[in-house]
Design a protein around this motif. Structure first.
Motif, PDB file in Angstrom:
ATOM      1  N   ALA A 119      16.709   4.122  -3.360  1.00  0.00           N
ATOM      2  CA  ALA A 119      16.280   3.492  -2.218  1.00  0.00           C
ATOM      3  C   ALA A 119      16.124   4.324  -0.944  1.00  0.00           C
ATOM      4  O   ALA A 119      15.488   4.378   0.024  1.00  0.00           O
ATOM      5  CB  ALA A 119      17.065   2.289  -1.887  1.00  0.00           C
ATOM      6  N   SER A 120      17.432   5.261  -0.623  1.00  0.00           N
ATOM      7  CA  SER A 120      17.654   6.220   0.579  1.00  0.00           C
ATOM      8  C   SER A 120      16.143   7.079   0.413  1.00  0.00           C
ATOM      9  O   SER A 120      15.706   7.415   1.557  1.00  0.00           O
ATOM     10  CB  SER A 120      18.643   6.784   0.315  1.00  0.00           C
ATOM     11  OG  SER A 120      19.878   6.073   0.190  1.00  0.00           O
ATOM     12  N   GLU A 121      15.659   7.697  -0.619  1.00  0.00           N
ATOM     13  CA  GLU A 121      14.861   8.515  -0.853  1.00  0.00           C
ATOM     14  C   GLU A 121      13.567   7.852  -0.282  1.00  0.00           C
ATOM     15  O   GLU A 121      12.665   8.377   0.626  1.00  0.00           O
ATOM     16  CB  GLU A 121      14.473   8.791  -2.285  1.00  0.00           C
ATOM     17  CG  GLU A 121      14.630  10.258  -2.644  1.00  0.00           C
ATOM     18  CD  GLU A 121      14.453  10.300  -4.148  1.00  0.00           C
ATOM     19  OE1 GLU A 121      13.458  10.068  -4.640  1.00  0.00           O
ATOM     20  OE2 GLU A 121      15.655  10.846  -4.795  1.00  0.00           O
ATOM     21  N   LEU A 122      13.313   6.649  -0.708  1.00  0.00           N
ATOM     22  CA  LEU A 122      11.946   5.992  -0.369  1.00  0.00           C
ATOM     23  C   LEU A 122      12.084   5.756   1.135  1.00  0.00           C
ATOM     24  O   LEU A 122      11.048   5.703   1.861  1.00  0.00           O
ATOM     25  CB  LEU A 122      11.523   4.790  -1.096  1.00  0.00           C
ATOM     26  CG  LEU A 122      11.450   4.962  -2.580  1.00  0.00           C
ATOM     27  CD1 LEU A 122      11.615   3.551  -3.449  1.00  0.00           C
ATOM     28  CD2 LEU A 122      10.126   5.314  -2.839  1.00  0.00           C
ATOM     29  N   ALA A 123      13.084   5.170   1.592  1.00  0.00           N
ATOM     30  CA  ALA A 123      13.358   5.067   3.106  1.00  0.00           C
ATOM     31  C   ALA A 123      12.756   6.201   4.009  1.00  0.00           C
ATOM     32  O   ALA A 123      12.293   6.084   4.918  1.00  0.00           O
ATOM     33  CB  ALA A 123      14.724   4.687   3.378  1.00  0.00           C
ATOM     34  N   ILE A 175       4.650  -2.649  10.124  1.00  0.00           N
ATOM     35  CA  ILE A 175       6.080  -2.334   9.631  1.00  0.00           C
ATOM     36  C   ILE A 175       6.992  -1.385  10.550  1.00  0.00           C
ATOM     37  O   ILE A 175       6.288  -0.424  10.898  1.00  0.00           O
ATOM     38  CB  ILE A 175       6.128  -1.941   8.250  1.00  0.00           C
ATOM     39  CG1 ILE A 175       5.260  -2.874   7.116  1.00  0.00           C
ATOM     40  CG2 ILE A 175       7.590  -1.765   7.853  1.00  0.00           C
ATOM     41  CD1 ILE A 175       5.697  -4.203   7.311  1.00  0.00           C
ATOM     42  N   GLU A 176       7.870  -1.932  11.224  1.00  0.00           N
ATOM     43  CA  GLU A 176       8.664  -0.958  12.110  1.00  0.00           C
ATOM     44  C   GLU A 176       9.489  -0.069  11.549  1.00  0.00           C
ATOM     45  O   GLU A 176       9.404   1.162  12.000  1.00  0.00           O
ATOM     46  CB  GLU A 176       9.459  -2.082  12.970  1.00  0.00           C
ATOM     47  CG  GLU A 176       9.920  -1.548  14.256  1.00  0.00           C
ATOM     48  CD  GLU A 176      10.777  -2.459  14.925  1.00  0.00           C
ATOM     49  OE1 GLU A 176      10.302  -3.354  16.009  1.00  0.00           O
ATOM     50  OE2 GLU A 176      12.102  -2.775  14.563  1.00  0.00           O
ATOM     51  N   ARG A 177      10.132  -0.491  10.566  1.00  0.00           N
ATOM     52  CA  ARG A 177      10.851   0.447  10.018  1.00  0.00           C
ATOM     53  C   ARG A 177      11.368  -0.044   8.468  1.00  0.00           C
ATOM     54  O   ARG A 177      11.439  -1.232   8.194  1.00  0.00           O
ATOM     55  CB  ARG A 177      12.322   0.883  10.548  1.00  0.00           C
ATOM     56  CG  ARG A 177      13.171  -0.514  10.860  1.00  0.00           C
ATOM     57  CD  ARG A 177      14.263  -0.020  11.926  1.00  0.00           C
ATOM     58  NE  ARG A 177      15.416  -1.169  11.597  1.00  0.00           N
ATOM     59  CZ  ARG A 177      15.472  -2.377  12.181  1.00  0.00           C
ATOM     60  NH1 ARG A 177      14.305  -2.622  12.915  1.00  0.00           N
ATOM     61  NH2 ARG A 177      16.392  -3.122  11.890  1.00  0.00           N
ATOM     62  N   ALA A 178      11.981   0.980   7.562  1.00  0.00           N
ATOM     63  CA  ALA A 178      12.292   0.737   6.333  1.00  0.00           C
ATOM     64  C   ALA A 178      13.785   1.239   6.233  1.00  0.00           C
ATOM     65  O   ALA A 178      13.962   2.464   6.547  1.00  0.00           O
ATOM     66  CB  ALA A 178      11.693   1.161   5.238  1.00  0.00           C
ATOM     67  N   GLU A 179      14.808   0.519   5.674  1.00  0.00           N
ATOM     68  CA  GLU A 179      16.166   0.862   5.618  1.00  0.00           C
ATOM     69  C   GLU A 179      16.615   0.607   4.199  1.00  0.00           C
ATOM     70  O   GLU A 179      16.528  -0.353   3.623  1.00  0.00           O
ATOM     71  CB  GLU A 179      17.082   0.049   6.551  1.00  0.00           C
ATOM     72  CG  GLU A 179      16.943   0.779   7.866  1.00  0.00           C
ATOM     73  CD  GLU A 179      17.687  -0.361   9.099  1.00  0.00           C
ATOM     74  OE1 GLU A 179      18.587  -1.258   8.432  1.00  0.00           O
ATOM     75  OE2 GLU A 179      17.718  -0.067  10.155  1.00  0.00           O
ATOM     76  N   PRO A 180      17.525   1.381   3.755  1.00  0.00           N
ATOM     77  CA  PRO A 180      18.152   1.439   2.347  1.00  0.00           C
ATOM     78  C   PRO A 180      19.401   0.350   2.582  1.00  0.00           C
ATOM     79  O   PRO A 180      19.987   0.778   3.661  1.00  0.00           O
ATOM     80  CB  PRO A 180      18.654   2.831   2.083  1.00  0.00           C
ATOM     81  CG  PRO A 180      18.749   3.536   3.244  1.00  0.00           C
ATOM     82  CD  PRO A 180      17.718   2.935   4.199  1.00  0.00           C
ATOM     83  N   ALA A 181      19.563  -0.548   1.730  1.00  0.00           N
ATOM     84  CA  ALA A 181      20.897  -1.097   1.502  1.00  0.00           C
ATOM     85  C   ALA A 181      21.192  -1.389   0.275  1.00  0.00           C
ATOM     86  O   ALA A 181      20.816  -2.040  -0.598  1.00  0.00           O
ATOM     87  CB  ALA A 181      20.627  -2.494   2.358  1.00  0.00           C
ATOM     88  N   ASN A 197       0.778  -1.368  -0.039  1.00  0.00           N
ATOM     89  CA  ASN A 197      -0.008   0.101  -0.011  1.00  0.00           C
ATOM     90  C   ASN A 197       0.762   1.129  -0.062  1.00  0.00           C
ATOM     91  O   ASN A 197       0.689   2.109  -0.734  1.00  0.00           O
ATOM     92  CB  ASN A 197      -0.780  -0.051   1.361  1.00  0.00           C
ATOM     93  CG  ASN A 197      -2.090  -0.795   0.920  1.00  0.00           C
ATOM     94  OD1 ASN A 197      -2.271  -1.280   0.075  1.00  0.00           O
ATOM     95  ND2 ASN A 197      -2.682  -1.308   2.172  1.00  0.00           N
ATOM     96  N   GLN A 198       1.936   1.099   0.865  1.00  0.00           N
ATOM     97  CA  GLN A 198       2.543   2.396   1.085  1.00  0.00           C
ATOM     98  C   GLN A 198       3.472   2.641  -0.414  1.00  0.00           C
ATOM     99  O   GLN A 198       3.693   3.827  -0.886  1.00  0.00           O
ATOM    100  CB  GLN A 198       3.733   2.516   2.139  1.00  0.00           C
ATOM    101  CG  GLN A 198       2.978   2.628   3.584  1.00  0.00           C
ATOM    102  CD  GLN A 198       4.114   3.472   4.353  1.00  0.00           C
ATOM    103  OE1 GLN A 198       4.767   4.313   3.989  1.00  0.00           O
ATOM    104  NE2 GLN A 198       3.876   3.089   5.720  1.00  0.00           N
ATOM    105  N   LEU A 199       3.957   1.605  -0.674  1.00  0.00           N
ATOM    106  CA  LEU A 199       4.770   1.550  -2.111  1.00  0.00           C
ATOM    107  C   LEU A 199       4.014   2.214  -3.309  1.00  0.00           C
ATOM    108  O   LEU A 199       4.457   2.908  -4.236  1.00  0.00           O
ATOM    109  CB  LEU A 199       5.286   0.277  -2.287  1.00  0.00           C
ATOM    110  CG  LEU A 199       6.744   0.087  -1.522  1.00  0.00           C
ATOM    111  CD1 LEU A 199       7.257  -1.503  -1.950  1.00  0.00           C
ATOM    112  CD2 LEU A 199       7.766   0.879  -1.762  1.00  0.00           C
ATOM    113  N   VAL A 200       2.664   1.735  -3.194  1.00  0.00           N
ATOM    114  CA  VAL A 200       1.841   2.313  -4.419  1.00  0.00           C
ATOM    115  C   VAL A 200       1.732   3.862  -4.304  1.00  0.00           C
ATOM    116  O   VAL A 200       1.863   4.431  -5.382  1.00  0.00           O
ATOM    117  CB  VAL A 200       0.188   1.660  -4.104  1.00  0.00           C
ATOM    118  CG1 VAL A 200      -0.464   2.317  -5.135  1.00  0.00           C
ATOM    119  CG2 VAL A 200       0.216   0.198  -4.472  1.00  0.00           C
TER     120      VAL A 200
END
Ligand code: ARG
Length: 576
Positions: free
Chosen positions: A58-62, A71-77, A11-14
């Motif tokens: 990835a960083s931007e989206l995080a 979902i507790e958190r999102a991290e770029p890798a 949902n969030q990614l949409v």
């Protein structure tokens, strides 16, 4: 089951990416490695679209991602965006679902109200089942169960090869020498057939006689028809005995002969559409424009062909079942045949063409010491090519292994029964664990091993879990303090359990039972790592609360293993 954790990510990614939910669902991976993240969104596709660097994206989206109850958190890798679920919520949710739904866990409702027709096994009568029929039979059987789990009405059709000029040969042979048959078996019929074919090469008259017999059969001559029915019965009796052994069933045995009375209408339809031409006295659909040889509808003597009967079959299935899809589970050697069929339907302007799929697969190969490599089994070389011989050999070897390990095993069923279950599992899993288009290399030691990536290994893991639950002796309850499952390995197991429905979905979307086979190997490996640490992860201990929580976890793993094996067509004994 819906997966609220994955749903939340999607949902969030949409809204963050503007990509459609379906596409995101197929891109998001998980669990890749729970140390790094529970789900991951590889940013390559989106980065290409937006002409950005994947890592920056990835960083931007995080930065924009909003944590929530799931979902507790999102991290770029690097180029990945990794998501971390709320562990306790995940454990509670998934164990609750599995405990409540039991063997219904993994079922979805994507197919509700729709029908799928699966054409599988489909051997030719008056010939024994060969090992190459194993792939079609087991892949088809598994897809049958998978689509049922998705909520589809599934119609399993065994499109028997029970028509064609070869039955003229068999009738001619039977008429001459049938009395000499000591017993009426498929092998007896094969002998007659081979003898007649050989003599036919020398004697023109025999060929004419065979053609005459087939004409009689096509025109409903009583003698011809009665004998042909007998051949069909003899063959079906043998096939059914083997299907029973494999646990395989069909809803319909409408074979090629069934379409005989529809041939005229089928050919007329093609003629009326202006697609049929005469070439070398035969009636054909020219496919030169599509780089294919012509699809032959009728030979010069008017006899119909394999393709004609398949074209009639598509039409019949469309009218009878109103399917969303029809799957032809047939070896890759028939690729051209199906391309031709589907092209003819397309040229007819029939929308059904887009609903037909050739689910192809590779060969089964055995190690051939003479060639010093892998080869198609052949009876002549002492290798096996009959399906039944392969099953017998597997059962014999399984029995030996069981006898050698009897002390370590605990079973109530007879040794022979367990050996049979192990043998079938070994053979089926040996086929279903590889992407279906790859050739299957049958190495007996490998597929029968209780340690490798095999069916018996999964059965054994399942039986060990069942044994723990028996030892526990009490009813497994969902009313436990799941906060006690606070080891990372316990979360990892729960995380794997939660993605089982995804594996089922993927298997259906790709017509690939191997997605489930590989999922089960992963799950079993995670469980095995967990349970091997018997000090930290003692399941049954004096700590009653902890025991109850861990027993629930083990019970859920057992449920999913059993269900997954079921979807592959493999039984999971409680004890072995
Ligand atoms: N009888 C065929 C064979 O043994 C396979 C039939 C597959 N199904 C079909 N609708 N053509 O090669």
């Amino acid at each position: 089951m819906t997966n609220p954790f994955l749903d939340s990510i999607i949902n969030q990614l949409v809204s963050l990416t503007g990509l459609p939910a379906d596409e995101l669902r197929s891109i998001v991976q998980g669990p890749p490695d729970v140390k790094k993240g529970d789900y991951a969104f590889p940013c390559f596709v989106l980065a290409k679209k937006e002409r950005k660097n994947p890592a920056e994206l990835a960083s931007e989206l995080a930065g924009e991602f909003q944590p929530d109850a799931y979902i507790e958190r999102a991290e770029p890798a690097g180029p990945y965006l990794n998501f971390f679920v709320h562990r306790k919520a995940c454990i509670e949710h998934v164990l609750g679902c599995i405990h409540e739904q039991g063997e219904d866990f993994g079922n979805l409702n994507a197919g509700e109200g729709n029908t799928i027709v699966i054409d599988y096994s489909s051997p030719n009568i008056a010939k024994p089942l060969g090992v190459h029929h194993l792939c079609s039979t087991m892949i088809g059987n598994s897809l049958y169960r998978i689509f049922k789990a998705l909520g589809y009405r599934v119609v399993g059709v065994n499109h028997l090869g029970d028509w064609g000029t070869q039955f003229g040969v068999l009738l001619g042979a039977y008429k001459r020498w049938g009395d000499s048959l000591s017993e009426k078996t498929v092998n007896g019929l094969v002998e007659l057939y081979v003898r007649y074919s050989d003599e036919m090469k020398e004697d023109e008259a025999l060929g004419e006689e065979a053609r005459e017999w087939f004409r009689k059969l096509e025109n409903g001559d009583e003698t011809a028809r009665a004998l042909w029915e007998e051949f069909r019965e003899i063959s079906l009796d043998e096939f059914k005995r083997i299907y029973e052994r494999l646990g395989v069933q069909f809803d319909s045995f409408a074979g090629e002969s069934f379409y005989n009375e529809r041939i005229d209408a089928t050919v007329e339809r093609i003629q009326e559409a202006g697609l049929a031409t005469i070439s070398q006295d035969a009636l054909v659909v020219d496919l030169e424009d599509y780089d294919m040889p012509p699809c032959i509808l009728r030979k010069s003597d008017d006899a119909s062909l394999y393709a004609t009967r398949d074209l009639a079959g598509i039409q019949y299935r469309k009218e009878t079942y109103d399917f969303e899809k029809v799957l032809y589970v047939v070896g890759a050697d028939q690729r051209l045949h199906f391309r031709q069929l589907f092209k003819v339907m397309e040229l007819l302007g029939d929308e059904v063409a887009a609903k037909c799929f050739h689910v192809d697969f590779g060969l089964v190969l055995f190690h051939d010491p003479e060639v010093g490599g892998w080869a198609k089994g052949s009876t002549r070389k002492g290798n096996l090519e009959l399906l039944e011989d392969v099953l017998d050999r597997a059962a014999e070897l399984a029995l030996q292994i069981i006898e050698e390990n009897e002390k370590k095993m605990d079973f109530v069923d007879s040794k022979e029964e367990i050996a049979e279950a192990v043998a079938i599992a070994a053979v089926c899993f040996g086929i279903l664990c590889k992407s279906r288009q790859k050739d299957v290399k049958f190495d007996w030691d490998e597929i029968l091993s209780f340690r490798g990536k095999t069916g018996p290994y999964l059965q054994y893991a399942h039986a060990r879990q069942a044994s723990i639950l028996r030892k526990y002796g009490k009813k497994v309850t969902g009313e436990v303090d799941l906060g006690r499952l606070d080891d990372p390995e316990e979360f990892e197991l729960a995380m794997w359990l939660s993605v089982f429905p995804r594996a089922v979905e993927k298997a259906a979307a790709e017509f690939e039972p191997s997605c489930i086979a590989n999922y089960l190997l992963d799950l079993a490996a995670v469980y095995s790592r967990y349970s091997q640490d018997s000090v930290r992860h003692k399941i049954l201990s004096d700590d009653e609360e902890l025991t109850a929580a861990r027993v629930l976890l083990v019970s859920c793993v057992r449920t999913v293993l059993q269900k997954g094996l079921y979807l592959l067509g493999i039984i999971a004994p409680e004890q072995m």
